[in-house]
Design an enzyme around this catalytic site. Structure first.
Site, PDB file in Angstrom:
ATOM      1  N   HIS A 151       0.821  -1.224   0.000  1.00  0.00           N
ATOM      2  CA  HIS A 151       0.000   0.000   0.000  1.00  0.00           C
ATOM      3  C   HIS A 151       0.848   1.266   0.000  1.00  0.00           C
ATOM      4  O   HIS A 151       0.333   2.349  -0.252  1.00  0.00           O
ATOM      5  CB  HIS A 151      -0.921   0.001   1.224  1.00  0.00           C
ATOM      6  CG  HIS A 151      -1.981  -1.056   1.153  1.00  0.00           C
ATOM      7  ND1 HIS A 151      -3.309  -0.760   0.962  1.00  0.00           N
ATOM      8  CD2 HIS A 151      -1.914  -2.405   1.214  1.00  0.00           C
ATOM      9  CE1 HIS A 151      -4.002  -1.889   0.932  1.00  0.00           C
ATOM     10  NE2 HIS A 151      -3.178  -2.908   1.088  1.00  0.00           N
ATOM     11  N   ASP A 156       3.626   9.617  -0.592  1.00  0.00           N
ATOM     12  CA  ASP A 156       2.439   8.884  -0.174  1.00  0.00           C
ATOM     13  C   ASP A 156       2.141   7.813  -1.218  1.00  0.00           C
ATOM     14  O   ASP A 156       2.180   8.106  -2.416  1.00  0.00           O
ATOM     15  CB  ASP A 156       1.254   9.867  -0.078  1.00  0.00           C
ATOM     16  CG  ASP A 156       0.218   9.430   0.956  1.00  0.00           C
ATOM     17  OD1 ASP A 156       0.076   8.203   1.153  1.00  0.00           O
ATOM     18  OD2 ASP A 156      -0.449  10.300   1.525  1.00  0.00           O
TER      19      ASP A 156
HETATM   20  C1  G6P Z   1      -1.020   3.210   6.223  1.00  0.00           C
HETATM   21  C2  G6P Z   1      -0.524   1.792   5.996  1.00  0.00           C
HETATM   22  C3  G6P Z   1      -1.473   0.782   6.615  1.00  0.00           C
HETATM   23  C4  G6P Z   1      -1.732   1.135   8.067  1.00  0.00           C
HETATM   24  C5  G6P Z   1      -2.263   2.557   8.189  1.00  0.00           C
HETATM   25  C6  G6P Z   1      -2.503   2.992   9.638  1.00  0.00           C
HETATM   26  O1  G6P Z   1      -2.135   3.462   5.465  1.00  0.00           O
HETATM   27  O2  G6P Z   1      -0.356   1.548   4.605  1.00  0.00           O
HETATM   28  O3  G6P Z   1      -0.923  -0.513   6.531  1.00  0.00           O
HETATM   29  O4  G6P Z   1      -2.637   0.224   8.648  1.00  0.00           O
HETATM   30  O5  G6P Z   1      -1.319   3.428   7.606  1.00  0.00           O
HETATM   31  O6  G6P Z   1      -1.356   2.815  10.405  1.00  0.00           O
HETATM   32  P1  G6P Z   1      -1.303   1.847  11.665  1.00  0.00           P
HETATM   33  O7  G6P Z   1       0.148   1.769  12.016  1.00  0.00           O
HETATM   34  O8  G6P Z   1      -2.134   2.533  12.709  1.00  0.00           O
HETATM   35  O9  G6P Z   1      -1.897   0.526  11.274  1.00  0.00           O
END
Ligand code: G6P
Length: 475
Positions: free
Chosen positions: A163, A377
């Site tokens: 992602h 991003d």
């Molecule tokens: C980004 C990453 C995700 C992640 C999200 C929130 O979008 O690509 O994999 O889940 O951030 O971050 P966190 O560390 O809270 O899961």
């Protein structure tokens, strides 16, 4: 022992907020992320399961069913949260993959924990997937899972989607475990990226750090011991949002009323600017606030005729760089409000919390100018949400060229957020743009976002994965 599910998603987090009461009863409320919405139909039709972490340390839960989905919790100890999640995932890989905006840290104990936790996820997936199932592994926290899973279950089809960006080989090469990470990803049949540049960076890294040959998007892994030759494809699949859901919410009478109410509560400014981000150093929040502060100081924008709402949702708060960023942002906001605010009116309305979906859509509808100034991003779904939330064709999107969304959203005002003068000029252009020009740009942007939604993204990825030659599955 194989499991019983034909379709398995493996992600760091489960798509639910899980609470366990004093008697051990589990209550789970769905966490409605885009990915869950996209995968819900496949989950239901194919008896899907989701393998992931509950979000709390030392929580050992049995698997359970919720909302038509089977959830398989993977436990993490407190130390693993520190080393695998906060450490290797978010203080090594995250900054490295986002162009080293802050310096990545390389620690062998973090790497060891990353490997161990990835192995645990691979084993949980192996125990959940039916023979011949499709397993879709998500994101940078789990890059070793494809290879680990292939060793355990050579019969399953494995997809991986990154992602976040995949960095240029010159930066990726810093990683002491670069070869292991590439080998981990090459366990998949299909490795998906957001932008063509990310897939190209990955293929270059394969050529630089492994012996495998590449041809176009394909990597050929020669026969090894009793394993026949196999092919891995690296493809581009730009993720999106549930566009119809946002569009519909934005059209509702309730949202329109709430948007009008928000504007009036903010003193009915002529120009309402908006930023919505996780509080992360990749998002360029400081650059945006600096540009706004200078425009106000130079009296090109005046307060309270102009206001900036900055929603910064708390994120990864135990990680040092996130603590520093929070302090820096809050000092900047304090300075600007101290210099330019008046009784009951701020220049910047800074909110360090998140809001429910409906409130976000109302904010999008209320804002004249949306500022997406990411320094790097993978995609940036906020940009797409803003566009989907403007069926009135109002509003201007200022968008960083370093966000993946810029590849598709060329009718936004594209900026280089490091160029503060250029960003200021774009903000002024947005603030003063004629309604006809706004409509013209927004119409084109909306067509892109409504035609390319997250459901389409998932379908495209899964159909490429499912149409790959079965040869890969021979042991
Ligand atoms: C980004 C990453 C995700 C992640 C999200 C929130 O979008 O690509 O994999 O889940 O951030 O971050 P966190 O560390 O809270 O899961």
């Amino acid at each position: 022992m194989p499991g019983t599910h034909d379709f398995v998603v493996v992600a760091n987090r489960l798509p639910a907020d899980i609470r366990v009461d004093s008697e051990g009863n589990i209550t789970s409320t769905p966490a409605p992320g885009g990915l869950v919405t996209a995968l819900a139909p496949v989950m239901r039709s194919q008896d899907g399961a989701w393998v992931g972490w509950s979000g709390s340390p030392d929580q050992h839960l049995d698997s359970f069913d919720t909302d038509g989905m089977h959830l398989v919790p993977v436990p993490l100890s407190e130390q693993e949260v520190e080393r695998y999640y906060e450490g290797f995932s978010n203080a090594t890989l995250w900054p490295l993959y986002h162009d080293v905006i802050v310096a990545p840290e390389y620690h062998r104990i973090w790497w060891n924990s990353y490997r161990e936790v990835n192995q645990r996820f691979a084993e949980a997936a192996a125990g959940t997937a039916e023979r011949g199932a499709t397993v879709w592994v998500q994101d940078y926290q789990l890059q070793l899972v494809p290879e680990m899973l292939r060793r355990l279950r050579p019969d399953v089809r494995i997809g991986f989607f990154n992602h976040i960006p995949f960095p240029p080989v010159e930066l990726f090469g810093q990683l002491p475990w670069r070869k292991q990470v590439i080998d981990g990803l090459l366990g998949a049949d299909l490795v998906g990226f957001q932008r063509t540049g990310d897939a190209a960076n990955f293929l270059r890294a394969v050529r630089r750090f492994t012996e495998h040959g590449t041809r176009g998007q394909q990597v050929t892994i020669g026969p090894h011991w009793n394993r026949p030759e196999r092919h891995v494809r690296a493809g581009t699949f730009a993720i999106s949002i549930d566009s119809a859901k946002v569009d519909e919410a934005a059209r509702s009478e309730k949202t329109q009323q709430r948007a009008a109410q928000l504007r009036s509560e903010l003193g009915d400014p002529d120009v309402l600017m908006l930023g919505v981000d996780r509080l992360d150093y990749t998002k360029g929040i400081r650059h945006r606030i600096k540009a706004f502060g200078e425009l106000v100081a130079e009296k090109k924008l005046t307060v309270p005729r102009t206001a900036l709402v900055q929603v910064a949702s708390p994120s990864r708060e135990q990680v040092e760089q996130y603590k520093t960023l929070r302090q820096e942002v809050e000092v900047m906001v304090g300075h600007i409000n101290g210099d330019h605010g008046s009784w009951g009116r701020s220049a910047i309305y800074y909110m360090h919390h998140s809001y429910p979906f409906e409130e976000m859509v109302a904010l999008y509808r209320a804002a004249d100018v949306m500022l997406v100034t990411a320094l790097r991003d993978g995609m940036n779904l906020v940009a797409k949400e803003y566009v989907a939330a403007r069926p009135d064709l109002g509003g201007v999107l200022v968008l960083s060229e370093f966000a993946g969304a810029a590849d598709e959203l060329g009718q936004a005002l594209l900026i280089n957020p490091h160029d503060i003068e250029g960003t200021k000029a774009a903000m002024m252009e947005a603030a003063t743009m004629s309604p006809a020009e706004r409509r013209r740009r927004m119409r084109t942007l909306r067509k892109r976002v409504l035609e390319n939604d997250v459901q389409g993204w998932a379908e495209k990825f899964l159909s490429v994965l499912q149409n790959m030659p079965q040869r890969n599955s021979h042991v």
